[in-house]
Design an enzyme around this catalytic site. Structure first.
Site: not given
Ligand code: UDP
Length: 251
Positions: A35, A59, A63
């Site tokens: 991402s 998040y 990642k």
């Protein structure tokens, strides 16, 4: 941000579990959905793959850990690997058969807009209009999901040619604000989107868009669809599936 542990573990333990199974079955190549979230606000856009990560959310951290695991896997087992850093995928297949059907209240901008447009939700909340951007709302690099899918096909062929491990941005290189997306959607759909300005959302940054030139140079891949096509196809899917997939099946 609201469920940090669940998010972090899903992306780290989940990736590790999949890599372990891949090792056991002798997988020949690996592609990771990473991402643009890993770039954070210290990277001055356009973000290049060489930028130092600056994770602002669980998040993003998860990642980044996933990327590190793939590097280890590639090093230990010599498995050709591509790490693809997605920018903001929106849109749907042009048939209207495959689209985005989030569970519960959508977290992302486009499914929220389409659910307002179809009448499922009264208004869009815009998270902050005091960012240092042209209109004060957050700027992102939206990419049509079909272009994103094609990026994977190109990455898989590059892996077949034996590229070792490589990282690629998958974006268009163009930034649009939340208000730009709202007006592009209104134009594509003919539906007015009522909105209300809300406080900033934790974990968000002002501006993020890609430098996609490495993927073009090395993979021969380039995003072909613009914001008009992205809005048109998102709306087409939502119109054909007004209550999402589950309710359509129950009818
Ligand atoms: N956003 C918003 N309202 C929403 C969802 C998102 O204003 O209901 C904004 C968000 O603050 C960001 C942009 O839209 O500036 C894209 O957010 P999204 O969650 O789609 O993707 P992200 O960039 O966070 O991965």
């Amino acid at each position: 941000v609201e469920e940090p542990a669940e998010t972090f573990f899903a992306n780290t333990q989940g990736t590790l579990s999949i890599l372990e199974v891949a090792r056991q079955v002798g997988a020949k190549k690996v592609v990771l959905s990473s991402s643009a979230a890993i770039y954070g606000e210290h990277t001055i856009p356009p973000c290049k793959e060489t930028a130092l990560p600056d994770c602002k959310s669980p998040y993003a951290l998860g990642k980044l850990q996933g990327e590190e695991m793939l590097k280890m896997y590639n090093m230990l087992y010599n498995v050709p690997t591509a790490i693809l850093r997605y920018f903001n995928p929106i849109g749907a297949h042009e048939s209207g058969l495959i689209g985005e059907n989030p569970n519960g209240i959508p977290n992302n901008l486009m499914p929220y807009i389409t659910q307002v447009a179809i009448g499922q939700r009264p208004e869009l909340g815009i998270f902050g209009n005091d960012y240092p951007t042209p209109d004060g709302t957050g700027v992102r690099d939206y990419i049509h999901v079909v272009d994103l899918a094609k990026g994977h096909v190109s990455a898989l062929s590059a892996i077949e040619r034996g590229c070792g491990l490589a990282i690629y941005n998958l974006g268009t290189g163009k930034g649009y604000s939340v208000l730009d997306v709202v007006s592009a959607f209104e134009k594509a759909s003919g539906v007015k989107i009522p909105y209300r300005i809300k406080p900033r959302r934790a974990g968000d940054i002002a501006t993020c868009y890609s430098d996609p030139s490495k993927a073009e140079k090395e993979l021969g891949w380039k995003a072909l669809n613009g914001i008009e096509e992205m809005c048109r196809d998102s709306w087409n899917w939502q119109k054909k599936n007004p209550a999402g997939y589950i309710c359509t099946e129950q009818k």
